[in-house]
Structures are given as C-alpha cells and as structure tokens.
Scaffold this active site. Structure first.
Site: not given
Ligand code: GLN
Length: 253
Positions: A101, A198
């Site tokens: 992510c 995740h």
């Molecule tokens: N901050 C990033 C987004 O919202 C990654 C989010 C995350 O790692 N879940 O796209």
C-alpha cells in the site's frame, strides 16, 4: 564435494521503518517469513530499520515496507530517497522487495499527497494519483505467483497506474486493486512485489510468502528447493474468506 543440501542457508530480512508503516498488522508478514524459513531449517535474520538509522542493502536478501497514513508515507519516502542509489542497485540486482500500500506507492515515480505531487523512489515504472472515494474493503486477487487466490484487505485513496513494461501482481476477483477500474492489482518487476493487500498479507497467503522466500534463495544460492509445509490451517483460512467473498456473504461498509 560438499553436499549442497547440507549447506546452511540463511536469509537476511530488512524490515523498513516498522514504527511508521505498519497498518493492519503489516509487521505480521515478517513473522510469517521467519516461521516459514525456520520450519524448513532456513536461518532468518531480521533487521528492523528504525527512524534515525540508515538502511544498507548490501547484505539484504528480502526488504519489506508496510503501509500507513499519507504523513508517515512521506517521512519514509524522504528517508529512502537518501538511499535511492543503493536501493535501485538492490532491485536491479534481483533483490527481493515486498511493499504494501503506502510502501507500494513509494516505489513509483510519484504519488499525490493532497494536491501535492511528491517524487517517489522511481524503482518501478508506475505512478499514483488520487481519487474519491477511498477504496476500502476486502479484496481477492488471482495471481500467477500464488496457487490460491490472494485474499486480504485494502484501504487507500491512491490510484496506481502501471507503466507498459510492468506486470500486475494479478487480476482483481473481488474488491478494487490498483485503481478500481482496470481490474489490475499490484505490480511485479524483477523480484519486486508491490500490492495494496494488507491483512496482513502473508498469513492467509502462504503461496506469496513462499514466492518471496524462493526468489531470495535462488538469488543467493542458485536453484533452491522449498520443502512443502503443512498449510492446512492457512489454506482453510484463505478458502473460507475467498468463498464468503465470492458468495456475496460479506457486507462491505
Ligand atoms: N496513504 C496511502 C493512501 O491512502 C496509503 C494507505 C495505506 O497504506 N493503507 O493511498
């Protein structure tokens, strides 16, 4: 002549900035790598790289970056930009890098933080912009690296677009993936795997864990056999979730 099978095998894992990028239990991925190596008699040395420390990739076999908030992603990006040349050599030399992510977004040329375009590490030909709504919920992905569908959870505002030479990790069977539109999820480039999954990713997806371990062993020791493990519980957890998703039994908010 030394018996190849008797040569002790040890992999070094660098876990980058776990105090910043560890959303939805991403650090659990490290436990899975460690366990699956230990069960096979493969040594595993995990080095956590914390804020204030400089990572070195010269003796690293597998590097892992988790996901997190935009703010934390930016801090990690700044830290890793200082190591960009070494990280780039690691990737081009076939080092195994798994990124989830926010960590995945950093691998590309740029990503958006609010309206600001932030330069990424430029390790893989991809970039990330943003969209609404956030893409949140369970996800299932069909991928050539895993005998089972990859199941997990995604939550991102970013929309990631792959360059022409970059292979997606797989095809979205349920959920959103890279951009919620193309049906692609994640990326594969050399031994880099980026993904929005995740969960943490590896406990329910042992095929993905073994892909990373196998690639790292091949790079370090040449062709390497991986002893099969009893994955009955992992595969049951994977299947129950996949079946529920595909049967429409899970209510996404
Ligand atoms: N901050 C990033 C987004 O919202 C990654 C989010 C995350 O790692 N879940 O796209």
């Amino acid at each position: 002549m030394a018996d190849v099978a008797s040569v002790p095998r040890v992999l070094r894992v660098a876990h980058l900035y776990p105090e910043l990028l560890n959303l939805y239990g991403d650090s659990g991925n490290i436990l899975v790598l460690r366990s699956r190596m230990a069960w096979r008699g493969i040594g595993c040395e995990v080095r956590e790289v914390h804020v204030g420390e400089r990572p070195s990739f010269s003796d690293v076999d597998i590097a892992f970056i988790g996901g997190g908030s935009d703010r934390e992603e930016r801090i990690v990006c700044d830290k890793l930009l200082a190591e960009r040349a070494e990280l780039c050599s690691f990737v081009e030399d076939g080092g195994v890098l798994a990124a989830v992510c926010g960590g995945y977004q950093l691998l590309g040329d740029s990503y958006l933080m609010g309206d600001e375009r932030v330069g990424g590490l430029g390790l893989v030909d991809l970039y990330t912009d943003r969209g609404t709504p956030r893409l949140i919920g369970n996800i299932a992905v069909e991928s050539r690296i895993s005998p089972q569908p990859i199941v997990g959870y995604e939550n991102h505002g970013g929309r990631t677009h792959l360059g022409p030479g970059v292979e997606p990790l797989g095809r979205v069977l349920y959920g959103h993936g890279n951009d919620g539109q193309t049906g692609w999820e994640g990326c594969l480039y050399k031994n880099v795997m980026g993904t929005y999954v995740h969960g943490p990713l590896l406990p329910k997806n042992p095929g993905v864990a073994d892909h990373l371990i196998r690639r790292a062993l091949e790079r370090k020791y040449g062709a390497s056999e991986l002893d099969p493990l009893d994955d009955e519980e992992e595969l049951a957890a994977n299947k129950v979730m996949f079946d529920r998703l595909m049967a429409g039994e899970v209510k996404e908010r």
